[in-house]
Design a protein around this motif. Structure first.
Motif, PDB file in Angstrom:
ATOM      1  N   ASP A 153       0.826  -1.206   0.000  1.00 53.81           N
ATOM      2  CA  ASP A 153       0.000   0.000   0.000  1.00 53.81           C
ATOM      3  C   ASP A 153       0.867   1.266   0.000  1.00 53.81           C
ATOM      4  O   ASP A 153       0.656   2.184  -0.789  1.00 53.81           O
ATOM      5  N   LEU A 156       2.812   1.774  -3.272  1.00 53.05           N
ATOM      6  CA  LEU A 156       1.979   2.263  -4.373  1.00 53.05           C
ATOM      7  C   LEU A 156       1.558   3.716  -4.158  1.00 53.05           C
ATOM      8  O   LEU A 156       1.620   4.531  -5.071  1.00 53.05           O
ATOM      9  N   MET A 157       1.152   4.036  -2.940  1.00 58.65           N
ATOM     10  CA  MET A 157       0.700   5.409  -2.690  1.00 58.65           C
ATOM     11  C   MET A 157       1.844   6.406  -2.840  1.00 58.65           C
ATOM     12  O   MET A 157       1.657   7.502  -3.364  1.00 58.65           O
ATOM     13  N   LEU A 160       2.636   8.325  -6.029  1.00 57.97           N
ATOM     14  CA  LEU A 160       1.914   9.563  -6.349  1.00 57.97           C
ATOM     15  C   LEU A 160       2.014  10.603  -5.237  1.00 57.97           C
ATOM     16  O   LEU A 160       2.109  11.794  -5.489  1.00 57.97           O
ATOM     17  N   ALA A 161       1.992  10.118  -3.992  1.00 60.67           N
ATOM     18  CA  ALA A 161       1.869  11.056  -2.876  1.00 60.67           C
ATOM     19  C   ALA A 161       3.221  11.570  -2.387  1.00 60.67           C
ATOM     20  O   ALA A 161       3.290  12.646  -1.793  1.00 60.67           O
ATOM     21  N   ARG A 204      -4.504  -5.720 -15.163  1.00 61.30           N
ATOM     22  CA  ARG A 204      -3.769  -4.570 -15.682  1.00 61.30           C
ATOM     23  C   ARG A 204      -2.542  -4.328 -14.812  1.00 61.30           C
ATOM     24  O   ARG A 204      -2.348  -5.030 -13.830  1.00 61.30           O
ATOM     25  N   MET A 205      -1.781  -3.318 -15.175  1.00 61.33           N
ATOM     26  CA  MET A 205      -0.639  -2.984 -14.335  1.00 61.33           C
ATOM     27  C   MET A 205      -1.140  -2.403 -13.007  1.00 61.33           C
ATOM     28  O   MET A 205      -2.242  -1.890 -12.928  1.00 61.33           O
ATOM     29  N   MET A 206      -0.308  -2.510 -11.984  1.00 59.06           N
ATOM     30  CA  MET A 206      -0.732  -1.970 -10.693  1.00 59.06           C
ATOM     31  C   MET A 206      -0.823  -0.449 -10.751  1.00 59.06           C
ATOM     32  O   MET A 206      -1.709   0.149 -10.161  1.00 59.06           O
ATOM     33  N   MET A 207       0.152   0.160 -11.430  1.00 62.29           N
ATOM     34  CA  MET A 207       0.165   1.625 -11.517  1.00 62.29           C
ATOM     35  C   MET A 207      -0.031   2.032 -12.976  1.00 62.29           C
ATOM     36  O   MET A 207       0.111   1.199 -13.879  1.00 62.29           O
ATOM     37  N   LYS A 208      -0.312   3.327 -13.182  1.00 65.12           N
ATOM     38  CA  LYS A 208      -0.446   3.809 -14.557  1.00 65.12           C
ATOM     39  C   LYS A 208       0.859   3.543 -15.308  1.00 65.12           C
ATOM     40  O   LYS A 208       1.935   3.838 -14.780  1.00 65.12           O
ATOM     41  N   PRO A 209       0.763   3.033 -16.525  1.00 66.91           N
ATOM     42  CA  PRO A 209       2.001   2.797 -17.289  1.00 66.91           C
ATOM     43  C   PRO A 209       2.903   4.034 -17.329  1.00 66.91           C
ATOM     44  O   PRO A 209       4.123   3.924 -17.229  1.00 66.91           O
ATOM     45  N   ASP A 211       3.217   6.321 -15.068  1.00 69.16           N
ATOM     46  CA  ASP A 211       3.904   6.456 -13.773  1.00 69.16           C
ATOM     47  C   ASP A 211       5.051   5.462 -13.673  1.00 69.16           C
ATOM     48  O   ASP A 211       6.098   5.760 -13.098  1.00 69.16           O
TER      49      ASP A 211
END
Lengths: 362, 211
Positions: A153, A156-157, A160-161, A204-209, A211
């Motif tokens: 978690d 992944l966060m 972006l954060a 799908r991928m876990m994160m935006k491609p 990113d």
């Protein structure tokens, strides 16, 4: 043709006597085969005729390389990650940087002092290198190491954060994999550098491609580049729906993609072969989630034959493998069916097993 | 309602501090907790679910929105309980015995909370007996079982059987999910439903809860 020659030829799209094979087995599947063939578990790959031998020298050693006898046994690896044996595999029980402060994360050091110990794991397979194709696995290379440290978690966060922290962690993780790769490539006569970084799920991928391209990709590229600089093939493992970043993997120099989960969106092996086969070889594709455990031997043979035909349509660029570890509920006949499709008969396997027993007896 | 647009947008963009600030401001202004939940937080999360379903959002965006949602929910929860506002339904979720993969299970929890469900997370490697016991203790309406491995799927069946043996199977609905799981498997083991992803899980839970 030796295994070594066979794999190199297949990757160069040159003629081969049969398609190369490199299966990963669940430990229980290995045990079932060992009992059937009446040989030690460590000799199963020899009897089956697999062409590649490889060792994890990176963090994956802690996951699958250490085998506990009892369920619930634990060990803490060189990174401070606590693993527990649960259902045959070791799984993470404690992430050392989860719920810690940013300062503590910034202070974290990868275990560079353990590199020698990690590299020593290659030694048992190095003498096999005159005939077999030898690999060195330095994965996880970037994001996967970060989430082992701070939990999925937070990893992944942070993408972006807290981009700055995320990039620092990715840089540190790939820096360690890079050092391992450099030392392995300089020291050992290996045939490919194996990289890996799980960043995709079933759909799908876990994160935006994008990113991934901005944060993870550049770090992974550094590790891949080590193999290229040493003139080696570079293989890359990422489960799941990785299609969006395959062009990026090719651009950074990846030669072989594993494990090709055809039941994930965008991962149809034949489509991938058509689109990327000119620049990329594939290893995997025989479905472990449904076909192998639930299908009949006839179906497995049919699917494998079709896979071999489709994936070598340009003369090569394919290594036969399941789309991950072969689960232990797979009927053994289904395992043999894959090998039979590749031209490795059951009789041949049993003959090799008999030779192994004879050699051990003498 | 227009006044909740900013709160919804803060959920959608995963701004937890802003969600906390706005939720508190609405409470200070005397708005009912139920209204803030129904018109601010839940519609915001619905957009997040839709964006995920449509492929615009990925897991990091969803996690950030969930974290922001939780800040709002924490402020509202005591007031909702005090005014006896009931959740849509109570759901117990967990990863079945032998399996400690929790990403999928956590995403399902997030979406369910965001949809107004009360979620009790049993964690990972949960035995059939623990599921039965926790379901009873918390009087849940739905039990959600997750498995990533083909090798742990049989634990789902064992859990369904445990509810039968206990005599409480007809009091709860069971939904299952995870990479190797299918509708056919759900039918085979006698579960009430299967959802392919977290976003569809919420629809399944609504169906099962009859809302």
């Amino acid at each position: 043709m030796t295994s070594k020659e066979r794999v190199h030829a297949a990757l160069r799209r040159e003629p081969v006597d049969r398609v190369p094979v490199y299966m990963w087995y669940h430990p229980e599947t290995t045990q079932q085969l060992a009992e059937l063939l009446e040989i030690p578990a460590g000799k199963v790959a020899d009897a089956m005729g697999d062409d590649v031998r490889q060792k994890w020298v990176g963090g994956n050693y802690a996951m699958e390389g250490i085998v506990h006898d009892q369920e619930g046994c634990t060990h803490t690896d060189f990174w401070g990650i606590e693993w527990v044996k649960l259902g045959y595999f070791n799984q993470i029980r404690k992430y050392p940087l989860q719920h810690t402060s940013r300062e503590e994360i910034l202070r974290f050091k990868h275990p560079y002092d353990k590199i020698e110990t990690l590299l020593q794991q290659m030694e048992p397979i190095l003498p096999l290198g005159d005939k077999l194709f030898i690999g060195c696995d330095v994965s996880p290379c970037a994001f996967e190491m970060v989430y082992r440290l701070c939990g999925m978690d937070e990893a992944l966060m942070n993408l972006l954060a807290d981009v700055e922290l995320s990039k620092k962690m990715l840089r540190d993780a790939s820096g360690f994999a890079l050092k391992l790769a450099e030392m392995a490539c300089e020291r050992f006569p290996i045939d490919w550098l194996w990289t890996g970084d799980d960043v995709a799920g079933q759909e799908r991928m876990m994160m935006k491609p994008q990113d991934w391209c901005d944060t993870i990709g550049p770090q992974l590229a550094k590790v891949v580049n080590v193999g290229k600089q040493h003139g080696l093939w570079v293989a890359h493992h990422c489960c799941g729906a990785t299609r969006p970043v395959i062009p990026d993997l090719i651009e950074m120099g990846v030669d072989v993609l594993n494990p090709v989960q055809g039941n994930c969106p965008g991962m149809d092996p034949f489509e991938l072969k058509r689109e990327f086969g000119g620049e990329l070889s594939f290893m995997g594709g025989i479905d472990t989630q449904d076909l192998l455990p639930n299908g009949s031997a006839k179906e497995v043979r049919r699917v494998t034959e079709a896979m071999l035909e489709g994936m070598t349509a340009d003369g090569g660029g394919y290594i036969l493998a399941a789309s991950h570890t072969i689960p232990h509920e797979t009927p053994i006949d289904n395992v043999f069916a894959m090998y039979e499709a590749a031209g490795i008969s059951r009789e041949e396997i049993f003959d090799r097993a008999a030779n192994i027993r004879n050699n051990q007896a003498t | 309602m227009e006044k909740y647009v900013e709160l919804q947008e803060s959920i959608i963009s995963g701004k937890k501090d802003k969600v906390g600030e706005l939720t508190q401001r609405f409470l200070d202004d005397g708005r009912p907790a139920k209204e803030i939940l129904d018109e601010g937080l839940i519609p915001g999360m619905a957009v997040v679910g839709r964006k995920f379903q449509e492929g615009e959002y990925f897991i990091p965006e969803m996690l950030l929105s969930a974290r922001a949602l939780n800040v709002g929910l924490d402020l509202l929860k005591p007031l909702l309980e005090a005014s006896d506002v009931k959740p849509v339904a109570k759901v117990l979720v967990g990863t079945v015995k032998g399996d400690i993969h929790d990403i999928g299970k956590n995403l399902v929890s997030i979406m369910l909370r965001g949809g107004g469900f009360e979620v009790i997370d049993a964690g990972v490697d949960v035995s059939p007996d623990t599921f039965v016991q926790m379901a009873k203790e918390s009087s849940v309406d739905i039990v959600g079982l997750s498995a990533l491995l083909t090798t742990t799927m049989p634990s789902m069946q064992e859990t369904v059987e445990a509810f039968k043996s206990d005599g409480s199977r007809d009091k709860i609905k069971i939904m299952i999910g995870g990479a190797p799981v299918t509708t056919e498997y759900a039918e085979k083991i006698g579960a009430d439903g299967y959802a392919q992803n977290a976003s569809l899980a919420i629809e399944m839970a609504r169906n099962l809860a009859g809302v």
